[in-house]
Design an enzyme around this catalytic site. Structure first.
Site, PDB file in Angstrom:
ATOM      1  NE  ARG A  20      -8.559 -16.090   9.433  1.00  0.00           N
ATOM      2  CZ  ARG A  20      -8.001 -17.740  10.567  1.00  0.00           C
ATOM      3  NH1 ARG A  20      -8.219 -18.247  10.576  1.00  0.00           N
ATOM      4  NH2 ARG A  20      -7.973 -16.288  11.513  1.00  0.00           N
ATOM      5  CB  ILE A  22     -10.359  -7.837   5.867  1.00  0.00           C
ATOM      6  CG1 ILE A  22     -10.311  -7.892   6.668  1.00  0.00           C
ATOM      7  CG2 ILE A  22      -9.527  -6.802   5.079  1.00  0.00           C
ATOM      8  CD1 ILE A  22     -10.320  -7.170   7.872  1.00  0.00           C
ATOM      9  CB  VAL A  68       4.543 -11.314   7.634  1.00  0.00           C
ATOM     10  CG1 VAL A  68       3.485 -12.096   6.296  1.00  0.00           C
ATOM     11  CG2 VAL A  68       3.680 -11.483   9.252  1.00  0.00           C
ATOM     12  CG  ASN A  94      -4.699  -8.496   5.123  1.00  0.00           C
ATOM     13  OD1 ASN A  94      -6.283  -7.970   6.301  1.00  0.00           O
ATOM     14  ND2 ASN A  94      -5.458 -10.208   5.323  1.00  0.00           N
ATOM     15  CE1 TYR A 162      -5.318  -6.421  16.116  1.00  0.00           C
ATOM     16  CE2 TYR A 162      -6.363  -4.089  16.616  1.00  0.00           C
ATOM     17  CZ  TYR A 162      -6.315  -5.342  15.467  1.00  0.00           C
ATOM     18  OH  TYR A 162      -6.836  -4.933  14.665  1.00  0.00           O
ATOM     19  CE  LYS A 166      -3.569  -4.011  12.965  1.00  0.00           C
ATOM     20  NZ  LYS A 166      -3.839  -4.558  11.406  1.00  0.00           N
TER      21      LYS A 166
HETATM   22  P1  NDP Z   1      -8.417 -13.482  10.436  1.00  0.00           P
HETATM   23  O1  NDP Z   1      -8.039 -14.044  11.679  1.00  0.00           O
HETATM   24  O2  NDP Z   1      -9.874 -13.634   9.703  1.00  0.00           O
HETATM   25  O3  NDP Z   1      -7.351 -13.915   8.897  1.00  0.00           O
HETATM   26  C1  NDP Z   1      -5.912 -13.245   9.192  1.00  0.00           C
HETATM   27  C2  NDP Z   1      -5.063 -13.992   8.330  1.00  0.00           C
HETATM   28  O4  NDP Z   1      -3.807 -13.708   8.434  1.00  0.00           O
HETATM   29  C3  NDP Z   1      -4.953 -15.123   8.445  1.00  0.00           C
HETATM   30  O5  NDP Z   1      -5.420 -15.644   6.886  1.00  0.00           O
HETATM   31  C4  NDP Z   1      -3.920 -15.863   9.178  1.00  0.00           C
HETATM   32  O6  NDP Z   1      -3.201 -17.320   9.017  1.00  0.00           O
HETATM   33  C5  NDP Z   1      -2.971 -14.395   7.905  1.00  0.00           C
HETATM   34  N1  NDP Z   1      -2.119 -14.468   9.204  1.00  0.00           N
HETATM   35  C6  NDP Z   1      -1.450 -14.499  11.288  1.00  0.00           C
HETATM   36  N2  NDP Z   1       0.080 -14.608  11.046  1.00  0.00           N
HETATM   37  C7  NDP Z   1       0.216 -14.586  10.168  1.00  0.00           C
HETATM   38  C8  NDP Z   1       1.303 -14.155  10.180  1.00  0.00           C
HETATM   39  N3  NDP Z   1       2.639 -14.499  10.598  1.00  0.00           N
HETATM   40  N4  NDP Z   1       1.905 -14.288   8.801  1.00  0.00           N
HETATM   41  C9  NDP Z   1       1.425 -14.832   7.498  1.00  0.00           C
HETATM   42  N5  NDP Z   1       0.152 -14.730   7.742  1.00  0.00           N
HETATM   43  C10 NDP Z   1      -0.421 -14.167   8.907  1.00  0.00           C
HETATM   44  O7  NDP Z   1      -8.122 -12.181  10.341  1.00  0.00           O
HETATM   45  P2  NDP Z   1      -8.714 -11.111  10.011  1.00  0.00           P
HETATM   46  O8  NDP Z   1      -9.340 -10.612   8.119  1.00  0.00           O
HETATM   47  O9  NDP Z   1     -10.246 -10.135  10.419  1.00  0.00           O
HETATM   48  O10 NDP Z   1      -8.075  -9.700   9.600  1.00  0.00           O
HETATM   49  C11 NDP Z   1      -6.874  -9.164   8.563  1.00  0.00           C
HETATM   50  C12 NDP Z   1      -6.293  -7.706   9.420  1.00  0.00           C
HETATM   51  O11 NDP Z   1      -7.261  -6.855   9.300  1.00  0.00           O
HETATM   52  C13 NDP Z   1      -5.412  -8.004  10.336  1.00  0.00           C
HETATM   53  O12 NDP Z   1      -4.872  -6.656   9.900  1.00  0.00           O
HETATM   54  C14 NDP Z   1      -6.475  -6.918  11.758  1.00  0.00           C
HETATM   55  O13 NDP Z   1      -5.354  -6.454  12.315  1.00  0.00           O
HETATM   56  C15 NDP Z   1      -7.527  -6.083  10.338  1.00  0.00           C
HETATM   57  N6  NDP Z   1      -8.291  -5.981  11.300  1.00  0.00           N
HETATM   58  C16 NDP Z   1      -9.217  -6.665  11.364  1.00  0.00           C
HETATM   59  C17 NDP Z   1     -10.285  -6.401  12.431  1.00  0.00           C
HETATM   60  C18 NDP Z   1     -11.344  -6.857  13.084  1.00  0.00           C
HETATM   61  O14 NDP Z   1     -12.790  -5.996  13.169  1.00  0.00           O
HETATM   62  N7  NDP Z   1     -11.207  -8.447  12.166  1.00  0.00           N
HETATM   63  C19 NDP Z   1     -10.084  -4.858  12.089  1.00  0.00           C
HETATM   64  C20 NDP Z   1      -9.229  -3.601  11.876  1.00  0.00           C
HETATM   65  C21 NDP Z   1      -8.543  -4.336  11.885  1.00  0.00           C
HETATM   66  P3  NDP Z   1      -3.818 -18.592   9.820  1.00  0.00           P
HETATM   67  O15 NDP Z   1      -4.944 -18.136  10.037  1.00  0.00           O
HETATM   68  O16 NDP Z   1      -2.726 -19.717   8.955  1.00  0.00           O
HETATM   69  O17 NDP Z   1      -3.537 -18.422  10.945  1.00  0.00           O
END
Ligand code: NDP
Length: 257
Positions: A20, A22, A68, A94, A162, A166
């Site tokens: 889901r 990004i 991860v 990601n 956080y 990063k």
């Molecule tokens: P989401 O929460 O929408 O998606 C994160 C995904 O990572 C989910 O599918 C989640 O799975 C998965 N995940 C979480 N923990 C683990 C784990 N231990 N092992 C494997 N998968 C895992 O987040 P975003 O799409 O917003 O964020 C993606 C990346 O972008 C992150 O690294 C975030 O820090 C970075 N980012 C996001 C920003 C934002 O404003 N949204 C801004 C800057 C950076 P599950 O749903 O099952 O928990």
């Protein structure tokens, strides 16, 4: 000549947290460019939902359940996928969590460790496992999702853990890039601004925070996942053949002010 550099036909790409947000947009971009895509997510149902959404767009994907933060699981997933596909060409690190909104003086041991574990340790375990295969093979591209929070301190929400995670991802990116350049493995990162994903919806007071964020953003808007995925696609492709160790800001101008 130039568009061909974005063609990923024959390449295998693994996206962590690809079910889901990004990560999902990245799987779509990479699949559209011709890559065989693997969605690696901690939750099988989230991975399956991502796979179904890609299917609706006309692309196939394989799913793997992988946390991860567990180096054993990550290593065996990498070995299994290399056996299945013969090679892994692209890794997008990601998966990440924010857990924003707790002042440093109130952060519990569990809270600090959890964020560092997913955001930093997870990137290292995946890079070591998948990057190790790339190093052996002498080719590959890794793209880490960092954050503008690796450069600035966000306001008003407090999130020292956080931001630190990063900033560390950015420097890990440069360190791996320097070590693996001689093996033709490129390692880069994207540093997004606030992106409209489920992660933001987990924040308390999200709508109030958003007002402050937009005030601080020259473009006056949040980013969309697709706007990060297109940078990831560029960095993963041969169009970025001279780039390694770069942290590409995609922040609507946020860090200009
Ligand atoms: P989401 O929460 O929408 O998606 C994160 C995904 O990572 C989910 O599918 C989640 O799975 C998965 N995940 C979480 N923990 C683990 C784990 N231990 N092992 C494997 N998968 C895992 O987040 P975003 O799409 O917003 O964020 C993606 C990346 O972008 C992150 O690294 C975030 O820090 C970075 N980012 C996001 C920003 C934002 O404003 N949204 C801004 C800057 C950076 P599950 O749903 O099952 O928990």
């Amino acid at each position: 000549m130039y568009l061909k550099k974005f063609d990923l036909s024959g390449r295998v790409a693994v996206v962590t947290g690809g079910g889901r947000g990004i990560g999902h947009a990245c799987t779509h971009a990479l699949a559209e460019a011709g890559a065989t895509v693997v969605i690696a997510d901690v939750d099988h149902e989230v991975a399956a939902a991502g796979q179904a959404a890609l299917g609706e767009a006309g692309y196939e994907a394989t799913t793997v359940t992988m946390d991860v933060t567990d180096p054993g699981q990550v290593t065996s997933a990498a070995n299994d996928l290399v056996s299945q596909f013969g090679h892994i060409d692209i890794l997008v690190n990601n998966a990440g969590i924010a857990r924003s909104g707790t002042g440093a003086e109130d952060v519990s041991d569990e809270h600090w460790r959890n964020v560092i574990d997913v955001n930093l340790n997870g990137v290292f375990w995946c890079s070591r496992a998948f990057g190790g295969h790339m190093v052996q093979r002498g080719q590959g591209a890794i793209v880490n999702i960092g954050s503008m929070s690796g450069y600035i301190v966000n306001r008003p929400q407090e999130q020292s853990y956080y931001n630190a995670s990063k900033a560390a991802v950015h420097h890990l990116t440069r360190s791996l890039a320097a070590e693996w350049a001689e093996h033709s493995v490129r390692v880069n990162a994207v540093a997004p601004t606030y992106i409209d994903t489920p992660l933001l919806k987990t924040l308390e007071n999200g709508e109030v925070l958003k007002r402050d964020w937009l005030r601080d953003t020259p473009m006056r808007r949040l980013g969309q996942p697709e706007e990060i995925a297109s940078v990831v696609l560029f960095l993963a492709s041969d169009a970025a053949s001279l780039m390694t160790g770069s942290i590409v800001l995609a922040d609507g101008g946020f860090t200009c002010w």
